[in-house]
Design a protein around this motif. Structure first.
Motif, PDB file in Angstrom:
ATOM      1  N   ASP A 151       0.881  -1.172   0.000  1.00 13.56           N
ATOM      2  CA  ASP A 151       0.000   0.000   0.000  1.00 13.56           C
ATOM      3  C   ASP A 151       0.920   1.223   0.000  1.00 13.56           C
ATOM      4  OD1 ASP A 151      -1.955   2.010   0.944  1.00 13.56           O
ATOM      5  OD2 ASP A 151      -3.245   0.314   1.375  1.00 13.56           O
ATOM      6  N   TRP A 152       0.566   2.299   0.658  1.00 16.04           N
ATOM      7  CA  TRP A 152       1.396   3.501   0.594  1.00 16.04           C
ATOM      8  C   TRP A 152       2.790   3.235   1.162  1.00 16.04           C
ATOM      9  CZ3 TRP A 152       1.336   7.344   5.042  1.00 16.04           C
ATOM     10  CH2 TRP A 152       0.752   6.803   6.184  1.00 16.04           C
ATOM     11  N   THR A 153       3.763   3.970   0.656  1.00 15.03           N
ATOM     12  CA  THR A 153       5.161   3.682   0.976  1.00 15.03           C
ATOM     13  C   THR A 153       5.926   4.950   1.331  1.00 15.03           C
ATOM     14  OG1 THR A 153       5.070   1.862  -0.596  1.00 15.03           O
ATOM     15  CG2 THR A 153       7.246   2.604   0.048  1.00 15.03           C
ATOM     16  N   ARG A 154       6.673   4.886   2.426  1.00 16.62           N
ATOM     17  CA  ARG A 154       7.553   5.990   2.818  1.00 16.62           C
ATOM     18  C   ARG A 154       8.890   5.398   3.241  1.00 16.62           C
ATOM     19  NH1 ARG A 154       3.909   8.068   0.805  1.00 16.62           N
ATOM     20  NH2 ARG A 154       2.505   9.664   1.569  1.00 16.62           N
ATOM     21  N   THR A 155       9.944   6.220   3.222  1.00 16.19           N
ATOM     22  CA  THR A 155      11.231   5.732   3.716  1.00 16.19           C
ATOM     23  C   THR A 155      11.552   6.286   5.099  1.00 16.19           C
ATOM     24  OG1 THR A 155      12.324   7.494   2.473  1.00 16.19           O
ATOM     25  CG2 THR A 155      12.226   5.317   1.428  1.00 16.19           C
ATOM     26  N   GLN A 156      10.924   7.408   5.476  1.00 13.25           N
ATOM     27  CA  GLN A 156      11.130   7.963   6.830  1.00 13.25           C
ATOM     28  C   GLN A 156       9.783   8.343   7.419  1.00 13.25           C
ATOM     29  OE1 GLN A 156      13.981  11.212   7.560  1.00 13.25           O
ATOM     30  NE2 GLN A 156      14.995  10.571   5.690  1.00 13.25           N
ATOM     31  N   LEU A 157       9.574   7.962   8.678  1.00 13.68           N
ATOM     32  CA  LEU A 157       8.288   8.266   9.302  1.00 13.68           C
ATOM     33  C   LEU A 157       8.395   9.417  10.293  1.00 13.68           C
ATOM     34  CD1 LEU A 157       7.050   4.590   9.922  1.00 13.68           C
ATOM     35  CD2 LEU A 157       6.903   5.989   7.852  1.00 13.68           C
ATOM     36  N   ASP A 158       9.614   9.881  10.544  1.00  7.64           N
ATOM     37  CA  ASP A 158       9.764  10.975  11.510  1.00  7.64           C
ATOM     38  C   ASP A 158      10.824  11.970  11.041  1.00  7.64           C
ATOM     39  OD1 ASP A 158      11.929   9.392  11.749  1.00  7.64           O
ATOM     40  OD2 ASP A 158      11.893   9.252  13.944  1.00  7.64           O
ATOM     41  N   ASN A 204      10.352   0.761   8.151  1.00  2.72           N
ATOM     42  CA  ASN A 204       9.576   1.852   7.541  1.00  2.72           C
ATOM     43  C   ASN A 204       8.948   1.424   6.218  1.00  2.72           C
ATOM     44  OD1 ASN A 204      10.366   3.437   9.644  1.00  2.72           O
ATOM     45  ND2 ASN A 204      11.816   4.696   8.482  1.00  2.72           N
ATOM     46  N   ILE A 205       9.692   0.675   5.434  1.00  3.73           N
ATOM     47  CA  ILE A 205       9.192   0.352   4.091  1.00  3.73           C
ATOM     48  C   ILE A 205       8.256  -0.856   4.093  1.00  3.73           C
ATOM     49  CG2 ILE A 205       9.851  -0.391   1.757  1.00  3.73           C
ATOM     50  CD1 ILE A 205      12.392   1.324   2.079  1.00  3.73           C
ATOM     51  N   VAL A 206       8.629  -1.923   4.763  1.00  2.00           N
ATOM     52  CA  VAL A 206       7.788  -3.117   4.615  1.00  2.00           C
ATOM     53  C   VAL A 206       6.826  -3.361   5.765  1.00  2.00           C
ATOM     54  CG1 VAL A 206       9.514  -4.262   3.173  1.00  2.00           C
ATOM     55  CG2 VAL A 206       9.341  -4.887   5.571  1.00  2.00           C
ATOM     56  N   ALA A 207       6.988  -2.660   6.866  1.00  4.99           N
ATOM     57  CA  ALA A 207       6.101  -3.003   7.974  1.00  4.99           C
ATOM     58  C   ALA A 207       5.610  -1.813   8.772  1.00  4.99           C
ATOM     59  CB  ALA A 207       6.818  -3.963   8.913  1.00  4.99           C
ATOM     60  N   GLY A 208       5.936  -0.620   8.318  1.00  6.41           N
ATOM     61  CA  GLY A 208       5.732   0.514   9.208  1.00  6.41           C
ATOM     62  C   GLY A 208       4.373   1.175   9.193  1.00  6.41           C
ATOM     63  N   LEU A 209       3.644   1.094   8.108  1.00  2.00           N
ATOM     64  CA  LEU A 209       2.496   1.974   7.964  1.00  2.00           C
ATOM     65  C   LEU A 209       1.175   1.311   8.332  1.00  2.00           C
ATOM     66  CD1 LEU A 209       3.639   3.754   4.720  1.00  2.00           C
ATOM     67  CD2 LEU A 209       3.893   4.455   7.073  1.00  2.00           C
ATOM     68  N   PRO A 210       0.274   2.097   8.895  1.00  4.02           N
ATOM     69  CA  PRO A 210      -1.005   1.533   9.330  1.00  4.02           C
ATOM     70  C   PRO A 210      -1.943   1.264   8.168  1.00  4.02           C
ATOM     71  CG  PRO A 210      -0.995   3.897   9.687  1.00  4.02           C
ATOM     72  CD  PRO A 210       0.369   3.535   9.189  1.00  4.02           C
ATOM     73  N   GLY A 211      -2.823   0.327   8.371  1.00  4.80           N
ATOM     74  CA  GLY A 211      -3.871   0.083   7.393  1.00  4.80           C
ATOM     75  C   GLY A 211      -3.392  -0.705   6.197  1.00  4.80           C
ATOM     76  N   THR A 212      -2.222  -1.286   6.293  1.00  3.31           N
ATOM     77  CA  THR A 212      -1.670  -1.920   5.113  1.00  3.31           C
ATOM     78  C   THR A 212      -1.562  -3.445   5.241  1.00  3.31           C
ATOM     79  OG1 THR A 212       0.544  -1.646   5.955  1.00  3.31           O
ATOM     80  CG2 THR A 212      -0.286   0.101   4.554  1.00  3.31           C
ATOM     81  N   ASN A 246      -0.305   5.985  15.231  1.00  2.00           N
ATOM     82  CA  ASN A 246      -0.115   5.558  13.847  1.00  2.00           C
ATOM     83  C   ASN A 246       0.569   6.650  13.041  1.00  2.00           C
ATOM     84  OD1 ASN A 246      -1.455   3.013  14.068  1.00  2.00           O
ATOM     85  ND2 ASN A 246      -3.401   4.115  14.174  1.00  2.00           N
ATOM     86  N   PRO A 247       1.684   6.330  12.368  1.00  3.31           N
ATOM     87  CA  PRO A 247       2.392   7.362  11.596  1.00  3.31           C
ATOM     88  C   PRO A 247       1.452   8.075  10.625  1.00  3.31           C
ATOM     89  CG  PRO A 247       3.620   5.289  11.581  1.00  3.31           C
ATOM     90  CD  PRO A 247       2.307   5.005  12.242  1.00  3.31           C
ATOM     91  N   GLY A 248       1.476   9.398  10.688  1.00  2.45           N
ATOM     92  CA  GLY A 248       0.620  10.187   9.799  1.00  2.45           C
ATOM     93  C   GLY A 248      -0.766  10.433  10.370  1.00  2.45           C
ATOM     94  N   TYR A 249      -1.167   9.606  11.325  1.00  2.00           N
ATOM     95  CA  TYR A 249      -2.546   9.700  11.817  1.00  2.00           C
ATOM     96  C   TYR A 249      -2.609  10.183  13.272  1.00  2.00           C
ATOM     97  CZ  TYR A 249      -4.014   7.893   7.409  1.00  2.00           C
ATOM     98  OH  TYR A 249      -4.255   7.773   6.056  1.00  2.00           O
ATOM     99  N   THR A 250      -1.861  11.232  13.541  1.00  2.00           N
ATOM    100  CA  THR A 250      -1.844  11.836  14.866  1.00  2.00           C
ATOM    101  C   THR A 250      -3.130  12.629  15.088  1.00  2.00           C
ATOM    102  OG1 THR A 250      -0.832  13.751  13.856  1.00  2.00           O
ATOM    103  CG2 THR A 250       0.659  12.124  14.825  1.00  2.00           C
ATOM    104  N   ALA A 251      -3.426  12.904  16.351  1.00  2.00           N
ATOM    105  CA  ALA A 251      -4.623  13.703  16.645  1.00  2.00           C
ATOM    106  C   ALA A 251      -4.373  15.177  16.318  1.00  2.00           C
ATOM    107  CB  ALA A 251      -4.995  13.555  18.120  1.00  2.00           C
ATOM    108  N   ILE A 252      -3.264  15.716  16.853  1.00  2.00           N
ATOM    109  CA  ILE A 252      -3.113  17.183  16.787  1.00  2.00           C
ATOM    110  C   ILE A 252      -2.764  17.651  15.380  1.00  2.00           C
ATOM    111  CG2 ILE A 252      -1.941  19.184  17.797  1.00  2.00           C
ATOM    112  CD1 ILE A 252      -1.519  17.490  20.345  1.00  2.00           C
ATOM    113  N   GLY A 253      -1.892  16.919  14.699  1.00  2.00           N
ATOM    114  CA  GLY A 253      -1.532  17.303  13.329  1.00  2.00           C
ATOM    115  C   GLY A 253      -2.748  17.309  12.406  1.00  2.00           C
ATOM    116  N   ARG A 254      -3.593  16.297  12.572  1.00  2.00           N
ATOM    117  CA  ARG A 254      -4.787  16.250  11.716  1.00  2.00           C
ATOM    118  C   ARG A 254      -5.818  17.285  12.154  1.00  2.00           C
ATOM    119  NH1 ARG A 254      -6.986  10.409  11.321  1.00  2.00           N
ATOM    120  NH2 ARG A 254      -6.128  10.200  13.423  1.00  2.00           N
ATOM    121  N   LEU A 255      -5.844  17.547  13.469  1.00  2.00           N
ATOM    122  CA  LEU A 255      -6.757  18.587  13.976  1.00  2.00           C
ATOM    123  C   LEU A 255      -6.402  19.926  13.328  1.00  2.00           C
ATOM    124  CD1 LEU A 255      -8.921  19.249  16.217  1.00  2.00           C
ATOM    125  CD2 LEU A 255      -6.991  19.782  17.675  1.00  2.00           C
ATOM    126  N   ARG A 256      -5.091  20.203  13.275  1.00  2.00           N
ATOM    127  CA  ARG A 256      -4.644  21.429  12.606  1.00  2.00           C
ATOM    128  C   ARG A 256      -5.074  21.398  11.132  1.00  2.00           C
ATOM    129  NH1 ARG A 256       1.428  24.151  11.759  1.00  2.00           N
ATOM    130  NH2 ARG A 256       0.712  25.397   9.990  1.00  2.00           N
TER     131      ARG A 256
END
Ligand code: DNO
Length: 387
Positions: A112-119, A179-187, A360-370
């Motif tokens: 599914d979606w792919t990133r190399t760095q989560l932070d 990060n690449i093969v196991a890091g992201l939620p919903g995948t 969950n990377p990308g799915y924070t409360a405050i960042g999405r609230l903003r």
């Protein structure tokens, strides 16, 4: 002018951001899936009803299913793919019976979606998700060590990939793999490296036209069921929107979207318009895509990206970056849909108190609230200025 429904992705009862939290953020709709059901298994009516009731008890509405994934058998047209398509049809029957009407899915091969760095550190002190093709090539060339990989990268990328690899210690290597093969939620990616290589190898010999045919076979079987049940199917574009690992990716560009929608010309076969995914390819003109495909847009992800070139990008604040969010909003508001269109702030930075929390990377409360707050303000201002 369609109503734009403010929604929020929720990963279910284990999500650290709860339904009451989401209510406080001001969203009215929930985007979720039955994440506990293994990919390929039928979603039973009882399970769907249970989740729906839980959401409604919190005073919210289950607006969109994201996602009901296709199995790799279906995508590669091998193994028991016919049986898997029948199960998908059965899930659609059940989803329609419970009364849900919008479904997001994707046709990205293997991952599914792919990133190399989560932070990746962002200039304001928050952290963001990042994709860097040089790091990805490092993973492919020096960690996976696939023999086919050498032909995929330019000399410049190959050189940088080696430099990155030489500077990595064991922890750094593990982190890149994670990060690449196991890091992201919903995948649902819980690959070992060998399993990952085997999954990629299933696509050998499958070029884009052949892959499109496999997917068309699937669409021919499922769109009629979705239509009968009143479910709008909305494909999510490739993220990132370019080729990786030599796999056939068929929803990356504006032309791809046109070809994809033409595979089954019916309003129930539509698009999740994800500005972050499509926007990472600087050649994709997003406002123009809304003009071209607007009548097939059933769901919207609003997110921004900053690309230095088309293969390196960082997720930016929602109103900053490559995507002209004002123009996107203006075009969305101007669509002549009669039904409301759900949108969600797609991802957010890790910031403030969330920097000290797991989530969950990308799915924070405050960042999405903003993100949601900014987008809500943009929508209000845009509507008012249109009179
Ligand atoms: C990333 C998401 C994707 C998306 C799926 C849809 O944040 O947008 O994981 O849910 O690709 O199938």
């Amino acid at each position: 002018m369609p109503h734009l429904e403010q929604t929020w992705r929720w990963y279910g009862p284990t999500d650290p951001v709860s339904l009451p939290d989401i209510k406080q953020a001001g969203a009215t709709g929930i985007v979720t899936a039955l994440h506990h059901i293994p990919v390929g298994d039928v979603w039973e009516i009882g399970e769907i009803e249970k989740r729906k009731a839980q959401i409604e008890k919190a005073g919210l509405r289950w607006s969109v299913i994201e996602s009901l994934p296709l199995t790799e058998n279906i995508k590669t047209h091998s193994g028991p793919y016919e049986a898997d398509i029948e199960k998908y049809q059965q899930s659609l029957e059940n989803i329609g019976t419970v009364g849900l009407d919008t479904l997001c899915y994707n046709v990205m091969p293997v991952m599914d979606w792919t990133r190399t760095q989560l932070d990746a550190s962002f200039e304001d002190g928050s952290t963001a998700l990042k994709f860097d093709m040089n790091e990805f090539a490092c993973f492919d060339l020096h960690i996976l060590k696939r023999p086919e990989a050498a032909a995929l990268y330019t000399p410049g990328i190959t050189k940088k990939a080696k430099e990155i690899y030489d500077a990595l210690d064991d922890n750094g290597q593990q982190l890149l793999i994670q990060n690449i093969v196991a890091g992201l939620p919903g995948t649902d990616q819980h690959f070992t490296l060998d399993a990952f290589i085997a999954a990629v190898d299933r696509y050998k010999g499958l070029d884009k036209p052949a892959y499109r045919k496999n997917i068309q076979y699937f669409l021919d079987k499922v769109i009629p069921v979705a239509k009968k049940q009143g479910i709008k199917m909305a494909v999510h574009p490739d993220d990132p929107p370019f080729d990786i690992l030599g796999l056939p990716r068929i929803v990356s560009t504006a032309d791809d979207v046109g070809k994809y929608l033409a595979l089954y010309p019916d309003p129930f076969h539509g698009l999740t318009f994800c500005t972050g995914s499509l926007g990472a390819n600087l050649e994709n003109d997003l406002p123009q895509m809304i003009d071209r495909y607007g009548d097939r847009i059933h769901f919207v992800h609003l997110r921004n990206v900053r690309s230095s070139d088309r293969q390196v990008f960082v997720e930016d604040n929602h109103l900053q970056g490559n995507v002209d969010m004002y123009e996107v909003m203006r075009k969305l508001i101007a669509l002549d849909h009669t039904a409301s269109i759900p949108f969600r702030p797609d991802h957010g930075h890790r910031m403030l108190d969330d920097l000290n929390k797991k989530g969950n990377p990308g799915y924070t409360a405050i960042g999405r609230l903003r993100g949601l707050a900014e987008l809500r303000g943009l929508e209000l201002g845009t509507r008012r200025s249109l009179g």
